[in-house]
Design an enzyme around this catalytic site. Structure first.
Site, short mmCIF file in Angstrom:
data_model
loop_
_atom_site.label_atom_id
_atom_site.label_comp_id
_atom_site.label_asym_id
_atom_site.label_seq_id
_atom_site.Cartn_x
_atom_site.Cartn_y
_atom_site.Cartn_z
NE ARG A 116 -11.47 8.92 10.24
CZ ARG A 116 -12.10 10.30 9.23
NH1 ARG A 116 -10.96 11.63 9.70
NH2 ARG A 116 -12.44 10.17 8.01
N GLY A 124 0.26 -1.38 -0.10
CA GLY A 124 0.15 0.34 0.70
C GLY A 124 0.81 1.52 -0.72
CG HIS A 166 -18.87 11.78 5.83
ND1 HIS A 166 -19.64 13.14 5.33
CD2 HIS A 166 -17.71 12.54 6.13
CE1 HIS A 166 -19.02 14.50 5.56
NE2 HIS A 166 -17.49 14.17 6.18
CB SER A 196 -16.51 20.19 2.69
OG SER A 196 -16.03 20.23 4.30
NE ARG A 231 -16.67 13.59 9.92
CZ ARG A 231 -15.53 13.29 9.52
NH1 ARG A 231 -15.10 11.73 9.56
NH2 ARG A 231 -15.55 14.87 8.87
N GLY A 236 2.02 3.69 3.87
CA GLY A 236 2.54 3.08 3.02
C GLY A 236 3.51 4.25 3.03
N GLY A 263 0.10 4.81 -0.03
CA GLY A 263 -0.93 5.60 0.52
C GLY A 263 -0.18 6.38 2.00
#
Lengths: 259, 226, 651
Positions: free
Chosen positions: C449, C47, C273, C291, C344, C52, C49
């Site tokens: 989160r 990975g 979300h 957003s 959220r 990684g 990202g």
């Protein structure tokens, strides 16, 4: 909507390739272009035929993985990525010709998928600031004028999709290279490696076999992120400065080779 | 490779050569046009012939003219190298390409326009320059001094319809070539700023039109006048 | 018949001492690898990202030989690139009372007290280094006129600690990490394997010593050997088929590790979300996030009655014509003090409730309005355009509707998975030598989160934590390499080849996408925003049944030895089917509501999440015990010495 698709099919890099015509019915104007291809592929799989291979990942216009030369334009008729192109940009009964990006440094992998690792190699040649993890000073130690930071940001928003190469009549990668050269040259952090960076990146761009820039501006017009050709002018400036003005006692070419 | 060779053989370096030689040729075009406009004076060609004589015998002008030929060749050779390289960069062409709205026609056809100009140059040199250098030009006398009567050669040439047409077409091509080349050369030198981009673009277009018209009216006026 | 030893003792290896000193002390106590010896160790990073790429680059800078893998055509495509909002850091540049402790506290509280204090505190500590590193790499963060870095407050935080680069912070940070990675590729310290996908983790003598991967262009199954393996393969939100994840994002690496013995922690913790563009039709392939900042000015509502909602759905009634007294601004009604700015999970859940009541809008009835009419009236169109212009444009491009004139329609979508491979303080899984970083592990976000914390965690793990802790492990390892001809590699290759052969030989009728879509719907309906025991029990049966059908009625085309995107998908979906069941098992076992996990049986009289700290203040780490066997639960108790557990309230 009913559409006729003329799609480039090519089994692998060695295959000659050809256009194959497909009919798709029931296309909704709210579908994205790639979803329309998904629908085609589902029907192909049901028929036991090989689905059309195309690159895609985030489908929100930022990863740069999707490509496709649609009806004579990279990413199709709108100035956006193919994944953000929607079928309402087409009319019922349209014939759509879909081709892969065409450039020698972008060989076809399969169907509409091309290999763009040449871009990675150009970045490897110098598209970075040499700073090891942990060696950075406090982020606010060097103020950067807001305008300059935002100019650097604009250049840094390049998504590396390759539409500029696809759009250019010379298959030139100048806009891609210029965007990275500009981004780093505009920032004080990028200054120490400014000269060697542009030298090495241009050399790598040439080695990959991209064409030269004719300043037609097609890249800017077709860039889904609207990267400006002023970056190309800045690359040229950086190049001339690096080659003729930069004050180092050794030519950059020798420095680049580590001599 | 030496640094200068590496610099000038890179794709950006070659564009710099194109721009540098292009700028020089632009200067030449200006000088050449201002000289040739003397053909339009109604003095039987006296001033023009004297000017041609001066140009043909001044050592400085002769040196510059060698430079000029060199730059034309450099411009042409570099463009051939670049065009080949550019065409190799896309071995498989697109089946459909609708890029006409993304760039100007001239910018996409610089090679084609350049080729027309080059062919024209050959014809042009054969018509006048070759004759001037290697004979075939009648003499004329002003104030007891013998001059080559280039004016008459020009006048006779421009009585032929096809030559006039070739000249006009070539000058249109030159105009288009300059309309992109002028601006492009500035960008190749990195001169690009919101503050003066509009000016460069405008100047380039005005210059291209002026040059094309300025050159094209010479054969046309001579054709109709005599 | 389980032959697996299940008497594992979970040891998080949290250093002793006061919270603020743990990391410093630990860094001193762990073993170091001599600089000259680092080149003798090979590390695989899967990975590329944020986690990684940053890890691979940093490990290579330190001198290790790194092999980096990604399934995309370039490391720069990893889905971290799509993160919009920003990255948190306790810099306190704004002097508004932020501190490492406050960021730590907010993260623990935001995670509904289901994360480890020591890990989260360390995350807050290194957050400041991330910003320094990124700026030094040339990441063009937003700045003030004076040239200093700008900050904004994000996701309801009471301090401005979020650094951002317009709405493309993830892109800029990823390109920074990518450039560092490319530099190491050029230096010969990183070998890059794009378009290569991990299909198994290889263990030798109980230690992770390599991977088996498939070259996605040629189909060749290749083994790679190393002294340690790092998984940085992101989250598994695509279990739901529709999510804001990229099309290729998958859980296979983590799942393969799980099947090789790594414990999987809190799989049911997923984040939904609230502000995504609703589904427009059955062909929908992914969902696009918008957003959260839109909720600052937009008002969320649905019609009061089902009749009005139906009329709007059929297009017989223009929502703008619905009078005020027939609208239900349900968030403002239920949560007068927070209104449209509730967290959220609360916003998402309430959107689901009103749609379940039949009051949803849009052609599918699965959308609520986010209306800017009043904001435009109040501030003028120009102000709204300046704030949200690019978001409105994006909305217009996707939906074809003009949000300046017609109320925007939104619906929640799966966004992030807090669960993941269980790791100790060193980020090592229960398999020695196998590390998990970024979204791939479970470590820092608990049950929920906070906005702008995913980028922070990915880079903290990759730049500043793993490169230290992995040395402690390697320092104890001999230099000798395991050849890829070792029986363990050959066995794994054979297993992978058999799995592929089996998939390709199913001569059924339904496509991978059809199965995946159906799986996603089960998960969304029963293991999504709101869950109950009955639904979860039913969902488990449905998943198991559908999985059996998948293995008998799948329609495949092509062969392994080619670029075969159908096969890539089938392999990923096959793993999602197994992972989905574990998510359900975990959701069913956790008899409480916390963060993203809302069990309808456990709510306050007002309908809010009701935690059960007495019984469930632990990390649920699941152990694989063989196909068809029940996974075994291991509990890591969560001890809170520095924060007081409180109930969230947004009334």
């Amino acid at each position: 909507m009913k559409l006729t698709l003329k799609i480039w099919r090519q089994k692998d890099a060695n295959d000659k390739g050809r256009f194959v015509t497909y009919q798709v019915d029931d296309v909704s104007p709210d579908m994205s272009f790639l979803e329309m291809l998904d629908v085609l592929n589902e029907s192909l799989i049901h028929k036991g035929e090989d689905p059309v291979a195309f690159d895609h990942d985030c489908r929100e216009g930022i990863c740069g993985m999707c490509s496709l030369f649609i009806n004579g334009k990279p990413h199709g008729p709108e100035q956006t990525t193919t994944c953000q192109l929607h079928m309402r940009s087409f009319k019922d009964g349209d014939t759509i010709v879909i081709e892969p990006w065409r450039a020698k440094p972008f060989p076809v992998v399969k169907d509409l998928v091309v290999d763009r690792s040449a871009f990675d190699r150009i970045i490897q040649a110098g598209g970075y600031i040499s700073v090891n993890t942990g060696s950075a000073q406090d982020a606010n130690n060097i103020p950067i004028p807001k305008d300059k930071a935002s100019e650097a940001f604009d250049a840094a928003t390049c998504i590396g999709c390759g539409a500029c190469v696809a759009a250019c009549k010379n298959a030139s990668a100048m806009l891609f290279v210029a965007a990275k050269v500009s981004h780093l040259a505009l920032l004080p952090q990028g200054d120490p490696e400014r000269a060697i960076r542009v030298s090495k990146m241009v050399a790598q761009m040439d080695a990959e076999g991209f064409g030269a820039c004719t300043n037609t501006g097609a890249c800017e017009a077709e860039c889904p992120k609207g990267i400006s050709v002023k970056n190309i002018a800045r690359l040229n400036r950086e190049f001339l400065r690096a080659k003729f003005i930069e004050e180092v006692d050794k030519p950059l070419e020798e420095l680049a080779e580590g001599k | 490779m030496s640094w200068i060779a590496e610099t000038l053989t890179s794709s950006v370096g070659r564009k710099v050569i194109m721009a540098l030689t292009g700028f020089f040729l632009i200067l030449f075009i200006i000088v050449h046009l201002s000289g040739n406009l003397q053909l339009l004076l109604n003095d039987g060609g006296e001033q023009f012939n004297k000017y041609a004589h001066f140009m043909g015998h001044n050592p400085l002008i002769q040196t510059v003219s060698i430079l000029n030929f060199t730059f034309i060749l450099l411009h042409v050779i570099t463009s051939i190298i670049l065009t080949r390289r550019n065409s190799e960069a896309r071995p498989v062409k697109y089946h459909v390409s609708r890029m006409q709205n993304s760039s100007t026609w001239a910018s996409r056809n610089m090679g084609f326009l350049g080729s027309i100009i080059f062919i024209f140059l050959v014809v042009h040199l054969a018509n006048f320059w070759f004759k001037m250098k290697f004979g075939g030009v009648p003499m004329v006398e002003y104030d007891g001094v013998q001059y080559k009567d280039l004016f008459t050669v020009v006048k006779e040439a421009f009585q032929q319809e096809w030559i006039v047409i070739v000249y006009v077409v070539a000058m249109v091509a030159l105009g288009y070539h300059l309309s992109h080349g002028f601006m492009s050369a500035f960008r190749t030198f990195g001169l690009h700023h919101r503050k003066y981009n509009g000016f460069i673009k405008g100047l380039g277009i005005a210059f291209s039109i002026a040059v094309a018209i300025g050159y094209a009216i010479i054969p046309v006026i001579i054709y109709f006048r005599y | 018949m389980s032959t697996v030893a299940t008497d594992i003792k979970l040891d998080a290896k949290i250093p002793e001492g006061p919270l603020a000193e743990k990391w410093e002390k630990h860094k001193f106590n762990i073993k170091l690898v001599n600089p000259a010896n680092k080149r003798k160790y090979d590390i695989i990073v899967v990975g590329t990202g944020l986690a990684g790429a940053s890890a691979a680059a940093t490990l290579a800078e330190l001198g290790y030989n790194v092999k980096a893998f990604c399934f995309q055509d370039s490391p720069r495509r990893a889905h971290s690139i799509a993160a919009q909002g920003g990255i948190n850091a306790a810099k306190n540049y704004q002097g508004d009372g932020d501190s490492i402790f406050r960021l730590f506290y907010d993260t623990i509280k935001g995670g509904d007290y289901r994360s480890r204090e020591a890990n989260v505190y360390r995350l807050a500590q290194v957050s400041v280094n991330i910003i320094d590193q990124a700026v030094a790499q040339g990441v063009p963060f937003a700045r003030e006129y004076g040239g200093l870095l700008a900050n904004r407050s994000f996701g309801g935080a009471q301090v401005s600690r979020t650094f951002y680069a317009k709405g493309q912070t993830g892109q800029q940070l990823l390109l920074g990490a990518y450039s560092a990675l490319m530099r190491q590729v050029a230096a010969g310290k990183v070998q890059l394997f794009p378009r290569t996908e991990l299909l198994d983790v290889v263990l030798v003598d109980g230690k992770a010593r390599g991977i088996v991967a498939r070259n996605l262009i040629t189909g060749k199954i290749e083994s790679h050997s190393a002294h340690a393996v790092v998984l940085a393969t992101g989250g598994y939100g695509n279990v739901f088929y529709l999510s804001t994840n990229a099309m290729g994002s998958n859980g296979s690496a983590a799942w393969r590790a799980y099947k090789k013995g790594a414990l999987f922690a809190n799989p049911c913790f997923t984040q939904i979300h609230p502000t995504c563009i609703p589904v427009s039709g059955h062909y929908q392939s992914k969902l696009t996030l918008m957003s959260e900042s839109l909720r600052n000015d937009g008002r969320v509502w649905v019609p009061k009655t089902v009749e009005d909602a139906e009329k709007i759905r059929r297009g017989e009634l223009n929502p703008n014509d619905l009078p005020e007294d027939r609208r239900d601004y349900y968030l403002e009604r239920k949560y007068p003090s927070f209104g449209n700015l509730v967290p959220r999970d609360v916003a998402s859940r309430n959107a689901k409730y009103v749609c379940d009541e039949g009051r949803g809008v849009g052609p599918t009835g699965l959308a609520v309005f986010l209306d800017f009419r009043d904001a435009i009236k109040r501030d003028g169109r120009a102000v709204i355009e300046a704030k949200y212009g690019n978001l409105f444009d994006m909305y217009m491009r996707i939906t074809g509707e003009n949000p300046y004139e017609v109320p925007m329609k939104i619906y929640p979508a799966v966004h992030y998975t807090m669960g993941g491979l269980w790791v100790d303080y060193n980020l090592m899984t229960t398999i020695p030598g196998l590390y998990a970083i970024g979204e791939c592990n479970f470590s820092d976000h608990g049950a929920n989160r906070l906005g702008a914390s995913a980028l922070m965690q990915g880079l903290a793990d990759g730049y500043f934590i793993l490169p230290y802790t992995i040395g402690d492990y390697l320092a104890r390892m001999p230099y000798d390499k395991v050849p890829t001809t070792h029986p363990a590699f050959k066995d794994a290759e054979r297993e992978v080849e058999n799995r592929i052969k089996k998939l390709l030989s199913i001569n059924g009728k339904r496509t991978v996408d059809e199965f995946h879509r159906e799986l996603g719907k089960i998960m969304w309906d029963y293991c999504g925003m709101s869950r109950n025991a009955e639904g979860l029990t039913k969902a488990r049966e449905m998943v198991v049944k559908l999985r059996e059908e998948f293995w008998s009625d799948l329609k495949m085309v092509g062969v392994n030895e080619e670029f075969n995107q159908t096969l890539e998908k089938a392999l990923r979906v096959a793993d999602f089917f197994e992972l989905a069941e574990l998510m359900i098992i975990d959701a069913l076992h956790r008899n409480e509501s916390c963060g993203g996990h809302f069990r309808e049986e456990y709510q306050t009289p007002d309908g809010e999440a009701l935690r059960n700290d007495e019984e469930y203040a632990y990390v649920a780490a699941w152990q694989y015990t063989g196909d068809g066997n029940e996974p075994v639960l291991h509990k890591e108790p969560l001890v809170f010495e520095n924060v007081k557990l409180t109930q969230r309230s947004y009334k």
